[in-house]
Design a protein around this motif. Sequence first.
Motif, PDB file in Angstrom:
ATOM      1  N   UNK A   3     -10.584  -2.849  -2.612  1.00  0.00           N
ATOM      2  CA  UNK A   3     -11.087  -1.967  -1.560  1.00  0.00           C
ATOM      3  C   UNK A   3     -11.392  -2.818  -0.324  1.00  0.00           C
ATOM      4  N   UNK A   4     -10.616  -2.634   0.734  1.00  0.00           N
ATOM      5  CA  UNK A   4     -10.730  -3.533   1.883  1.00  0.00           C
ATOM      6  C   UNK A   4     -12.127  -3.526   2.489  1.00  0.00           C
ATOM      7  N   UNK A   5     -12.711  -2.372   2.672  1.00  0.00           N
ATOM      8  CA  UNK A   5     -14.045  -2.311   3.275  1.00  0.00           C
ATOM      9  C   UNK A   5     -15.061  -3.040   2.399  1.00  0.00           C
ATOM     10  N   UNK A  45      -1.781   2.907   8.020  1.00  0.00           N
ATOM     11  CA  UNK A  45      -0.607   2.426   7.308  1.00  0.00           C
ATOM     12  C   UNK A  45      -0.200   3.406   6.217  1.00  0.00           C
ATOM     13  N   UNK A  46       1.101   3.492   5.970  1.00  0.00           N
ATOM     14  CA  UNK A  46       1.627   4.356   4.918  1.00  0.00           C
ATOM     15  C   UNK A  46       1.927   3.514   3.688  1.00  0.00           C
ATOM     16  N   UNK A  47       1.869   4.141   2.515  1.00  0.00           N
ATOM     17  CA  UNK A  47       2.137   3.431   1.279  1.00  0.00           C
ATOM     18  C   UNK A  47       3.602   3.039   1.186  1.00  0.00           C
ATOM     19  N   UNK A  48       3.839   1.760   0.870  1.00  0.00           N
ATOM     20  CA  UNK A  48       5.197   1.246   0.725  1.00  0.00           C
ATOM     21  C   UNK A  48       5.150   0.118  -0.297  1.00  0.00           C
ATOM     22  N   UNK A  49       5.662   0.370  -1.488  1.00  0.00           N
ATOM     23  CA  UNK A  49       5.540  -0.582  -2.585  1.00  0.00           C
ATOM     24  C   UNK A  49       6.256  -1.899  -2.310  1.00  0.00           C
ATOM     25  N   UNK A  50       7.269  -1.890  -1.462  1.00  0.00           N
ATOM     26  CA  UNK A  50       8.034  -3.110  -1.186  1.00  0.00           C
ATOM     27  C   UNK A  50       7.613  -3.802   0.108  1.00  0.00           C
ATOM     28  N   UNK A  51       6.621  -3.287   0.789  1.00  0.00           N
ATOM     29  CA  UNK A  51       6.186  -3.889   2.051  1.00  0.00           C
ATOM     30  C   UNK A  51       5.552  -5.258   1.811  1.00  0.00           C
ATOM     31  N   UNK A  52       5.696  -6.180   2.752  1.00  0.00           N
ATOM     32  CA  UNK A  52       5.004  -7.467   2.650  1.00  0.00           C
ATOM     33  C   UNK A  52       3.547  -7.399   3.101  1.00  0.00           C
ATOM     34  N   UNK A  53       3.130  -6.246   3.609  1.00  0.00           N
ATOM     35  CA  UNK A  53       1.788  -6.111   4.189  1.00  0.00           C
ATOM     36  C   UNK A  53       0.822  -5.496   3.177  1.00  0.00           C
ATOM     37  N   UNK A  54      -0.325  -6.153   3.007  1.00  0.00           N
ATOM     38  CA  UNK A  54      -1.291  -5.744   1.992  1.00  0.00           C
ATOM     39  C   UNK A  54      -1.725  -4.289   2.146  1.00  0.00           C
ATOM     40  N   UNK A  79      -0.175  -1.869   3.050  1.00  0.00           N
ATOM     41  CA  UNK A  79       0.878  -0.915   2.717  1.00  0.00           C
ATOM     42  C   UNK A  79       1.195  -0.915   1.224  1.00  0.00           C
ATOM     43  N   UNK A  80       1.217  -2.109   0.567  1.00  0.00           N
ATOM     44  CA  UNK A  80       1.499  -2.075  -0.874  1.00  0.00           C
ATOM     45  C   UNK A  80       0.231  -1.840  -1.693  1.00  0.00           C
ATOM     46  N   UNK A  81      -0.952  -2.144  -1.133  1.00  0.00           N
ATOM     47  CA  UNK A  81      -2.217  -1.671  -1.708  1.00  0.00           C
ATOM     48  C   UNK A  81      -2.801  -0.726  -0.662  1.00  0.00           C
ATOM     49  N   UNK A  82      -2.295   0.467  -0.641  1.00  0.00           N
ATOM     50  CA  UNK A  82      -2.619   1.408   0.426  1.00  0.00           C
ATOM     51  C   UNK A  82      -3.856   2.223   0.052  1.00  0.00           C
ATOM     52  N   UNK A  83      -4.865   2.154   0.914  1.00  0.00           N
ATOM     53  CA  UNK A  83      -6.149   2.800   0.622  1.00  0.00           C
ATOM     54  C   UNK A  83      -5.991   4.301   0.409  1.00  0.00           C
ATOM     55  N   UNK A  84      -5.217   4.952   1.259  1.00  0.00           N
ATOM     56  CA  UNK A  84      -5.068   6.403   1.127  1.00  0.00           C
ATOM     57  C   UNK A  84      -4.321   6.756  -0.159  1.00  0.00           C
ATOM     58  N   UNK A  85      -3.341   5.930  -0.539  1.00  0.00           N
ATOM     59  CA  UNK A  85      -2.633   6.175  -1.793  1.00  0.00           C
ATOM     60  C   UNK A  85      -3.576   6.033  -2.985  1.00  0.00           C
ATOM     61  N   UNK A  86      -4.475   5.071  -2.919  1.00  0.00           N
ATOM     62  CA  UNK A  86      -5.453   4.938  -4.001  1.00  0.00           C
ATOM     63  C   UNK A  86      -6.344   6.175  -4.052  1.00  0.00           C
ATOM     64  N   UNK A 137     -12.331   2.794 -11.259  1.00  0.00           N
ATOM     65  CA  UNK A 137     -11.135   3.640 -11.141  1.00  0.00           C
ATOM     66  C   UNK A 137     -10.305   3.232  -9.929  1.00  0.00           C
ATOM     67  N   UNK A 138     -10.989   2.842  -8.843  1.00  0.00           N
ATOM     68  CA  UNK A 138     -10.279   2.364  -7.650  1.00  0.00           C
ATOM     69  C   UNK A 138      -9.545   1.065  -7.978  1.00  0.00           C
ATOM     70  N   UNK A 139     -10.265   0.132  -8.596  1.00  0.00           N
ATOM     71  CA  UNK A 139      -9.680  -1.173  -8.903  1.00  0.00           C
ATOM     72  C   UNK A 139      -8.501  -1.053  -9.858  1.00  0.00           C
ATOM     73  N   UNK A 140      -8.631  -0.181 -10.851  1.00  0.00           N
ATOM     74  CA  UNK A 140      -7.566  -0.013 -11.831  1.00  0.00           C
ATOM     75  C   UNK A 140      -6.278   0.471 -11.172  1.00  0.00           C
ATOM     76  N   UNK A 141      -6.382   1.500 -10.329  1.00  0.00           N
ATOM     77  CA  UNK A 141      -5.192   2.028  -9.652  1.00  0.00           C
ATOM     78  C   UNK A 141      -4.567   0.968  -8.750  1.00  0.00           C
ATOM     79  N   UNK A 142      -5.399   0.251  -7.988  1.00  0.00           N
ATOM     80  CA  UNK A 142      -4.880  -0.751  -7.058  1.00  0.00           C
ATOM     81  C   UNK A 142      -4.266  -1.939  -7.795  1.00  0.00           C
ATOM     82  N   UNK A 143      -4.870  -2.333  -8.914  1.00  0.00           N
ATOM     83  CA  UNK A 143      -4.327  -3.426  -9.718  1.00  0.00           C
ATOM     84  C   UNK A 143      -2.913  -3.091 -10.200  1.00  0.00           C
TER      85      UNK A 143
END
Length: 481
Positions: free
Chosen positions: A214-216, A2-11, A13-20, A260-266
């Motif tokens: 972090x999904x995993x 999935x690609x990062x998309x701030x307006x996506x309804x899909x988790x 994409x708006x909390x995108x692992x690669x973007x984090x 640091x992961x949680x802060x960025x994703x939050x």
Amino acid sequence: MAAYNVTSPHADEFINHQEVLDTLAYAQQHKDDLELCRQILQKARGNLTPANDHGAVLSHREASVLLACEDPQINAEIRALARDIKQAYYGNRIVLFAPLYLSNYCVNGCLYCPYHAKNRDIPRRKLTQEEIRAEALALQDMGHKRLAVEAGEDPKHNPLNYILESIETIYGTRHKNGAIRRVNVNIAATTEDAYRQLKAAEIGTYILFQETYNRARYEELHPTGPKADYAWHTEAHDRAMAAGIDDVGLGVLFGLEGYVYEFAALLMHAEHLEAVFGVGPHTISVPRVQPASDIDPGQFDNGIPDEMFQKLVALVRIAVPYTGIIVSTRESEAVRSAVLQLGVSQISGGSRTSVGGYTQPARPHDTEQFDVSDQRTLDEVVGWLMDQGHLPSFCTACYRAGRTGDRFMEFCKSGQILDYCHPNALITLAEYLSDYASPAVAREGWRLIDQQLALMPDERRRAKAGEYLERIRVGARDFRF
């Protein structure tokens, strides 16, 4: 992927692992670039003057650079800026609340929570409506006006109808001058229809902690039960807001994953709500893992030292200036004292995290969700806040006057909310002092009210607040701006 998309309804994409991950790499690459850090801080200083667009809010990448920076001067500037931004939006007010645990029955297998289904050591208990009424009376007799209802996820023992009936019981319970005027709800992710029913029950804020973004790691920590569905859980705030609940609260249980992961994703989650609904999180909670029945925090190797925890709170305030930041009695008096200077605007007081705990003369521990570090009474907390230079507030006026969601944000982001919240804080503190405070706290509180009233700049509001305060002294109650 999935690609990062701030307006996506899909988790994903708006909390995108690669973007984090890209954000954390960017932060590490630039953490020693002091010129960039100063530019980011200068951008954030735009929030010192609230505006309808809430100033130049930092992106999750910019805030992550500041979090990674280890320069003492930059860190000192972060702390100072956080204090100033909190003052610009919320003044010296600190709102007080208490959690109310209805039931610890739960079908989930969360590895960090003592309510998990496999824990055979903890007694299971669910309050009857009469017991809930007794708990509400006990909380009113302490002086509380605002509660956060908590319950484990169990469709059999804790169905939605039980939660709705409990809210009705709480709102319908009165004793002397006491009343619970705002019931916030912290229950498991549910359907859009259920959120509509909660909205109809006139809840305040719907609060749901992500635990970890972090999904995993999330799937590892939630091996069984409905909560194991990462997307269902992470997308819950979207369903709540689509159903009309316009005040929602975010939170992370720090210690489960790297901070640091949680802060960025939050921050990405806050950005998502703002982008999609035009309303960011009404509150952000920052709990840390604490000991509890069958739970040893030592099994989680991502703990945050106190100093870094304080920096994290400060950066949440800088990056999301309009949100209410909550710190509970999980934290000690010393830690709470420190973070109150760095942006926290709401705390719990006199809390008991056990089912039915408020009606017991001694603090019960057998059904606690976590150990309470700050075990002082509400009266002790109120006196301590005043000694620390804060203005304790039991205000629920915005919720009751319809200033929620985008209407609240319109006032908050423009700085106008102080015109309402400051006099309302004085009024509700006066109620507490008249009905519940110890003599020493009452004396100090009335001195503080007189001082703060004299500083109120608007002459008409000052006169009206003064009128309400005099009427409270002679027995009248429940005024608001």
